[in-house]
Design a protein around this motif. Structure first.
Motif, mmCIF file in Angstrom:
data_model
loop_
_atom_site.group_PDB
_atom_site.id
_atom_site.type_symbol
_atom_site.label_atom_id
_atom_site.label_comp_id
_atom_site.label_asym_id
_atom_site.label_seq_id
_atom_site.Cartn_x
_atom_site.Cartn_y
_atom_site.Cartn_z
ATOM 1 N N ASP A 266 52.576 54.701 29.471
ATOM 2 C CA ASP A 266 52.496 56.165 29.475
ATOM 3 C C ASP A 266 53.882 56.798 29.499
ATOM 4 N N GLN A 269 55.157 56.639 25.891
ATOM 5 C CA GLN A 269 54.568 57.688 25.070
ATOM 6 C C GLN A 269 55.143 59.054 25.428
ATOM 7 N N ASP A 280 52.310 57.074 19.373
ATOM 8 C CA ASP A 280 51.955 55.707 19.007
ATOM 9 C C ASP A 280 52.925 55.121 17.975
ATOM 10 N N LEU A 385 45.005 47.030 22.246
ATOM 11 C CA LEU A 385 44.673 48.397 21.838
ATOM 12 C C LEU A 385 43.981 49.150 22.974
ATOM 13 N N ARG A 388 46.585 49.956 25.739
ATOM 14 C CA ARG A 388 47.462 51.070 25.358
ATOM 15 C C ARG A 388 46.735 52.404 25.504
ATOM 16 N N THR A 389 45.475 52.458 25.099
ATOM 17 C CA THR A 389 44.692 53.686 25.217
ATOM 18 C C THR A 389 44.448 54.039 26.673
ATOM 19 N N ASN A 393 47.297 56.901 27.504
ATOM 20 C CA ASN A 393 46.690 58.225 27.359
ATOM 21 C C ASN A 393 45.757 58.586 28.501
ATOM 22 N N ASP A 395 42.940 57.633 28.646
ATOM 23 C CA ASP A 395 41.714 57.892 27.893
ATOM 24 C C ASP A 395 40.743 56.749 28.180
ATOM 25 N N GLY A 398 37.983 56.273 25.510
ATOM 26 C CA GLY A 398 38.525 55.746 24.267
ATOM 27 C C GLY A 398 38.906 54.281 24.346
ATOM 28 N N ALA A 399 39.219 53.799 25.554
ATOM 29 C CA ALA A 399 39.626 52.399 25.706
ATOM 30 C C ALA A 399 38.439 51.445 25.679
ATOM 31 N N HIS A 402 37.474 49.135 22.485
ATOM 32 C CA HIS A 402 38.436 48.048 22.253
ATOM 33 C C HIS A 402 38.220 46.913 23.264
ATOM 34 N N CYS A 423 37.907 51.480 33.640
ATOM 35 C CA CYS A 423 37.456 52.592 32.791
ATOM 36 C C CYS A 423 36.163 53.185 33.316
#
Length: 832
Positions: A266, A269, A280, A385, A388-389, A393, A395, A398-399, A402, A423
């Protein structure tokens, strides 16, 4: 590590000046026409150095590039027999430097040896050093063209093992004149002979051996106060499975080190946003170097992978961000795709030692990558992936896809299950969090020591609810890895559950020092909010956003902060930001529902609650949707809409038996008079979660007290709540569903039912004094009404009237048919 092709025109100085330029032009055209040159230029993996009578081409990340270029040049010059060229190829370390004109240049043994190799040849020769032959000899096509010349002494007494590269189309089969006075070495397969000779050279010059070797330019080390930046791997294999994957594998290996600390995703980013780059963007070359400087880190770790026939060559290099010099670099070879992770594992372990970590520490914390993660490159890519999400983020929704793909590809991928649990718990899906945390715990032997800490702590938290074991795990983890930000961050979560907000703030500030990322700022912002230190909450949030550290979590806290301050414009701004964003839209809609109810706008609250439920359902968050319905049922119950409370509670309980769902549903049933159903849900919680601190010190006693109160046994209710009193200011749901301080509210109601007006008033006032914790919860406006009723019991009519008016002022635009509002108006009218 670089792959160098050095070439010059034989007898160039004897040519007339006009022919010199024509000859050079012809050579340059031949070089530019090769596919290896074009590809390297396109990928920004080539440095070109003119040398007057020729040039040096320094290729990066592709071992076969120099030999392909040399052969193509030799073929192209066959039609120009008057241009007599000799070439030398070597693999070794080089350093990128700026010359006096500030142009990019290189220096180091890699380019020097390449020139010495070339100097041994005559016109037409393509000579190859033992180091380069060791790499190229693994490919049958090159192996057949490599002819062992033995060793030759070059400048400064250095001995170089040489090979003559030729076939019918390129090269010169004659023995070089400089070697004719020596007895030629027997021709052998380069892979066998050169391995021994090259090992000797490496031991003498590069301090490495076998299939992996390192070169360190100097003795400067990284300290335990420094941070490093992991650049993206340069992948020239054409196989996308290595994208993201190798960087993640390297990160897992380096994260085992208590000595090294990488800049978090983070923060990377965030820094990219400040640099006006996409968050990204791939971290390569100058971008990685500039980011390293901006984060005040010590070094960039660059990685590369290139094909070599069916084999692969891996390179690792540490570059100082302060000077731009190479600190250390090395190269490893993998015989196949299946052994790439093993080769990277060895390389990463050696890198840790070269950067300054003690050998004993490396040996102690050195779980193989395949054991710490997965042997599946595809699964590791999906995990990368997702990670990283998740971390970049915040998120969580969103994670999940993946990470689900990662465990589908490798059902024994322990840390991926643990990441899924993280998550789900942040999305309120505690049942799914428990399932994944349990699976990770079963597989925890397939993890590094650091990852086992992560897995065990999340198991004790999400599955058993044993917060003492959770806390102890984080404390041991923090001792073993004092630079890791996760232990203090998650200890802050425990302090939040217990209502220890000063400790939560201290833990958040420690985390912020270790990792000044977006979630760290969000957590400190929330701690200040809960402590009613609003100006500091504002300042922390503003600092985060000024550094482009945004996150859904921070936006939610900004909404809540705006609510406490009565800033409706800011609330609307944050709600608009969340619209349509999976994983945060439902939480923001639920907050808006609570705000509407806070002002007595129950019909609007119901509509917003239904939208939150629909949003969560669309996102696949069934338990969260049920939780919103259960909280709605509780709200209906305290407002006196008992039929609606029973209906909503039954609907919620039918959708999910999640821990928070059953708690709120049980309260709603008790308020509505269905004490048997409430008792049944309480018993289920106790049976399924016998070690859970939240159940034992909050949920079970509050449900029992509400049942006691409904049965007109206020003294029993007060006694039932005694066990949870030390934690009454906590947020048992973790903040997702606002039932904060409900334990205090039930105790206040019990005192009032017991005709203890002063004690009841003190409890209701406690709710009003902690507005930063209660926020827009329904008990906040009802605390004013409770105060009015309590003062009536004590005979203080003036204070009672003022408290009634405070409540009615808040509810001036309330729906008129709410039972508790009608009761309040009637009670006020009866005051003398």
């Amino acid at each position: 590590m670089a792959y160098v092709l050095f070439m010059d025109i034989v007898a160039y100085s004897t040519l007339p000046m006009d022919l010199q330029q024509q000859t050079l032009d012809r050579l340059q055209a031949a070089v530019r026409g090769t596919s290896a040159f074009t590809r390297a230029v396109t990928q920004d993996r080539l440095i070109r150095l003119p040398t007057g009578d020729g040039m040096a081409l320094v290729f990066f990340a592709e071992p076969e590039a120099p030999i392909r270029c040399a052969i193509d040049v030799a073929k192209a010059l066959k039609s120009h027999p008057d241009l007599k060229l000799r070439m030398g190829i070597h693999t070794g370390p080089v350093y990128r430097v700026a010359d006096i004109n500030a142009n990019l240049n290189v220096s180091g043994g890699g380019i020097n040896i390449a020139q010495r190799v070339m100097d041994c040849g005559d016109a037409g020769h393509i000579l190859v050093s033992g180091a380069a032959a060791e790499v190229l000899g693994q490919v049958s096509a090159w192996c057949a063209m490599l002819h062992d010349l033995g060793t030759a002494e070059v400048k400064h007494g250095v001995c170089v093992h040489l090979f003559n590269l030729y076939n019918q189309e390129a090269g010169n089969s004659a023995q070089p004149n400089k070697l004719k006075q020596k007895k030629p070495a027997a021709q052998v397969e380069p892979r066998k002979t050169s391995k021994l000779l090259y090992a000797a050279i490496l031991l003498a010059a590069l301090a490495g051996s076998g299939y992996f070797f390192w070169y360190s330019r100097n003795s400067r080390k990284i300290t335990d106060k420094d941070t490093i930046v992991l650049a993206d791997f340069a992948n020239t294999t054409g196989d996308s499975v290595f994208d993201e994957t190798l960087k993640q594998a390297l990160a897992v290996q380096l994260e085992q080190s208590p000595f090294l600390k990488s800049v978090s995703e983070d923060r990377i980013q965030q820094t990219l946003r400040l640099m006006n780059q996409k968050p990204d963007a791939r971290l390569t070359g100058n971008l990685a170097y500039e980011l390293c400087q901006r984060t005040q880190s010590a070094a960039v770790i660059e990685g590369s992978i290139a094909s070599l026939g069916n084999a692969f060559v891996l390179g690792l290099k540490a570059v100082s961000c302060r000077t731009g010099e190479s600190l250390t670099q090395g190269q490893a070879q993998a015989k196949s795709k299946e052994t790439v992770l093993k080769s990277l594992d060895s390389a990463a372990s050696d890198l840790r030692a070269k950067l300054g970590e003690s050998l004993s520490s490396v040996a102690k914390h050195d779980t193989p990558i395949e054991q710490a993660t997965t042997p599946s490159l595809q699964a590791l890519q999906a995990y990368s992936l997702g990670k990283r999400t998740l971390t970049g983020n915040a998120d969580f929704a969103g994670a999940i896809p993946h990470l689900q793909r990662a465990v589908a590809l490798d059902p024994e991928f322990a840390i991926a299950y643990a990441a899924l649990a993280t998550c789900y718990v942040n999305l309120g899906e505690k049942k799914l969090a428990s399932q994944n945390a349990s699976k990770a715990f079963e597989l925890r032997q397939r993890a590094s020591e650091r990852e086992r800490f992560y897995i065990e702590a999340h198991y004790y938290d999400a599955v058993t609810g044993n917060l003492d074991k959770t806390r102890q795990t984080y404390e041991i983890w923090a001792q073993a890895y004092p630079r890791d930000d996760i232990p203090p961050n998650n200890l802050g979560v425990i302090y939040n559950l217990f209502g220890q907000y000063d400790n939560m703030l201290a833990a958040g500030q420690t985390t912020l020092k270790l990792d000044p990322g977006g979630e760290s700022y969000a957590n400190v912002t929330s701690a200040y909010l809960y402590l009613n230190r609003l100006s500091e909450a504002h300042a922390t949030a503003a600092e985060a956003q000024s550094q482009k550290l945004d996150s859904p979590t921070l936006r939610l806290y900004l909404y809540q902060l705006a609510f406490v301050e009565g800033d409706t414009k800011e609330m609307a701004k944050q709600a608009a930001w969340a619209a349509g964003k999976i994983g945060i839209e439902d939480q923001m809609l639920e907050n808006e529902s609570q705000t509407a109810a806070y002002f007595g706008k129950l019909r609007k609250s119901r509509e917003l609650s239904q939208r939150a439920i629909s949003s969560a359902t669309r996102a696949g968050q069934a338990e969260t949707a049920a939780g919103y319905r259960a909280v709605s049922a509780l709200r209906e119950g305290v407002l006196g809409n008992f039929a609606e409370a029973r209906k909503e509670a039954a609907s919620a309980a039918a959708l999910s038996n999640g821990i928070d769902v059953e708690y709120s549903a049980a309260i709603a049933f008790a308020l509505a008079g269905d004490t048997a159903r409430a008792q049944s849900l309480a018993a289920d919680l106790g049976k399924r979660f016998p070690e859970d601190a939240v159940v034992n010190f909050h949920y079970a006693p509050v449900i029992q007290a509400q049942i006691d109160l409904r049965k007109n046994a206020p003294d029993k209710a007060i006694e039932s709540l005694r066990v949870g009193a030390p934690y009454e200011l906590g947020q048992p749901t973790g903040g997702l569903y606002n039932t904060n301080l409900y334990q205090v509210y039930v105790r206040a109601e019990a005192y009032r039912a017991a005709k203890q007006g002063s004690e009841a008033a003190a409890e209701f006032q406690k709710i009003l004094d902690h507005r930063g914790v209660v926020l827009n919860g329904i008990i906040s406006p009802l605390a004013h009404l409770g105060l009015a009723r309590s003062y009536t019991l004590t005979g203080d009519q003036a204070k009672a009237r003022a408290a009634y008016q405070d409540f009615l002022s808040l509810w001036k635009d309330a729906d008129p048919d709410i039972p508790i509002l009608q009761q309040a108006k009637s009670e006020l009218a009866k005051l003398p």
